[in-house]
Motif scaffolding. Sequence first.
Motif, mmCIF file in Angstrom:
data_model
loop_
_atom_site.group_PDB
_atom_site.id
_atom_site.type_symbol
_atom_site.label_atom_id
_atom_site.label_comp_id
_atom_site.label_asym_id
_atom_site.label_seq_id
_atom_site.Cartn_x
_atom_site.Cartn_y
_atom_site.Cartn_z
ATOM 1 N N VAL A 172 0.840 -1.197 0.000
ATOM 2 C CA VAL A 172 0.000 0.000 0.000
ATOM 3 C C VAL A 172 0.879 1.253 0.000
ATOM 4 C CG1 VAL A 172 -1.671 1.354 1.335
ATOM 5 C CG2 VAL A 172 -1.951 -1.125 1.129
ATOM 6 N N GLU A 173 1.937 1.230 0.822
ATOM 7 C CA GLU A 173 2.849 2.383 0.907
ATOM 8 C C GLU A 173 3.541 2.646 -0.434
ATOM 9 O OE1 GLU A 173 4.869 3.179 4.992
ATOM 10 O OE2 GLU A 173 4.893 0.997 4.701
ATOM 11 N N ILE A 174 3.878 1.589 -1.138
ATOM 12 C CA ILE A 174 4.543 1.740 -2.434
ATOM 13 C C ILE A 174 3.564 2.268 -3.480
ATOM 14 C CG2 ILE A 174 5.653 0.488 -4.320
ATOM 15 C CD1 ILE A 174 6.792 -1.429 -2.197
ATOM 16 N N LYS A 175 2.343 1.764 -3.427
ATOM 17 C CA LYS A 175 1.357 2.110 -4.450
ATOM 18 C C LYS A 175 0.771 3.508 -4.256
ATOM 19 C CE LYS A 175 -1.464 1.514 -7.891
ATOM 20 N NZ LYS A 175 -0.979 1.518 -9.290
ATOM 21 N N ALA A 176 0.560 3.922 -3.000
ATOM 22 C CA ALA A 176 -0.145 5.173 -2.716
ATOM 23 C C ALA A 176 0.434 6.388 -3.449
ATOM 24 C CB ALA A 176 -0.182 5.415 -1.216
ATOM 25 N N ASP A 267 -8.287 3.833 -6.371
ATOM 26 C CA ASP A 267 -7.460 2.989 -7.233
ATOM 27 C C ASP A 267 -7.856 1.537 -7.028
ATOM 28 O OD1 ASP A 267 -4.782 2.694 -8.889
ATOM 29 O OD2 ASP A 267 -4.633 1.270 -7.223
ATOM 30 N N LEU A 268 -7.967 0.800 -8.116
ATOM 31 C CA LEU A 268 -8.400 -0.595 -8.045
ATOM 32 C C LEU A 268 -7.426 -1.456 -7.250
ATOM 33 C CD1 LEU A 268 -10.306 -2.869 -8.834
ATOM 34 C CD2 LEU A 268 -9.034 -3.103 -10.987
ATOM 35 N N GLU A 269 -6.142 -1.279 -7.489
ATOM 36 C CA GLU A 269 -5.140 -2.096 -6.800
ATOM 37 C C GLU A 269 -5.154 -1.828 -5.300
ATOM 38 O OE1 GLU A 269 -0.308 -3.038 -6.977
ATOM 39 O OE2 GLU A 269 -1.285 -1.869 -8.564
ATOM 40 N N LEU A 270 -5.250 -0.551 -4.917
ATOM 41 C CA LEU A 270 -5.330 -0.208 -3.492
ATOM 42 C C LEU A 270 -6.584 -0.806 -2.866
ATOM 43 C CD1 LEU A 270 -4.154 3.507 -3.061
ATOM 44 C CD2 LEU A 270 -3.064 1.427 -2.201
ATOM 45 N N SER A 271 -7.676 -0.781 -3.572
ATOM 46 C CA SER A 271 -8.934 -1.351 -3.074
ATOM 47 C C SER A 271 -8.796 -2.841 -2.815
ATOM 48 C CB SER A 271 -10.067 -1.086 -4.065
ATOM 49 O OG SER A 271 -10.299 0.297 -4.213
ATOM 50 N N GLN A 272 -8.055 -3.528 -3.685
ATOM 51 C CA GLN A 272 -7.827 -4.959 -3.496
ATOM 52 C C GLN A 272 -6.986 -5.218 -2.249
ATOM 53 O OE1 GLN A 272 -6.122 -5.902 -7.319
ATOM 54 N NE2 GLN A 272 -8.113 -6.442 -8.224
#
Length: 292
Positions: A172-176, A267-272
């Motif tokens: 999550v930290e990387i994606k945010a 974001d879809l990936e964050l939601s997952q």
Amino acid sequence: MIKSMTGFSRKEAIIGNKKITIEMKTVNHRFLEVVFKMPKELMVFEDRLKKILQHYIKRGRIDIIITIEANHLSQRLNIDWDLADQYIQLLKELKERFQLAGNVEIKDFLLIPDLISQDVEINDLEDKEEEFFELFAETCRALFDMRQLEGTVLSNDFLSRLNHIEKVLQKVEIKAPLVVKEYREKLLIRVNEWLNGVVEIDEARLLNEVAFFADKANIDEEITRLKSHIEQFRLNLTIEEPVGRKLDFLVQEMNREVNTIGSKANDLELSQYVIELKSELEKIREQVQNVE
């Protein structure tokens, strides 16, 4: 180490000329609730038995069954003669009123509830009370050991799930931060499509829009608090005193932070990732309900 609120123990011993059996079964409960089922003659010991129990058990519902079996020399059977007389009288009245045939047999008396009872004398326990209390304490210790063993299993499960949560949190930290960058790129493409190159893009307004989105989608505080709650949870797993309520509170707080992250996740990936975090927390929450 934490202890489970689920457990069972059973001990028996010959004290005097009596066989005494003590069974304890515990389940989860918000407070300490003790329920005794024992001969009425033992009720005078209830307060002292509770004090012994509270030395080992702090929380949960405990059902305690104490039975006493006398040997054949001390057994005595009683017949409730008044009940038998009433039974015979009623049968006579039934026969006369309805003109019924038939005779009363011994087997008919055996079907009458409470007609025949067995006395168990426990007077000889009076000089052996300490042996009885020691048997009770031994049963408590066995229950304590089982709850502690199951608590170790729960603790290991919690640690495993917390480790998994931290790994997902790293993703999550990387994606945010990338979400903001992707938002800027998508916004720029849309604006270009709208203006179709006719009007020059106002870079300042674009940056303001991106900055507003970045502030609204920022989850740094939630991640920081979530990490803190995880560390607090781990710390409480090592404390000897009952921590079930504290752990339950921490799980609620962790769920609150994850829900906030989910509401900000555009974001879809964050939601997952959020779904994965909530799934692990729900499994922890279910198990926490069983911690003393």
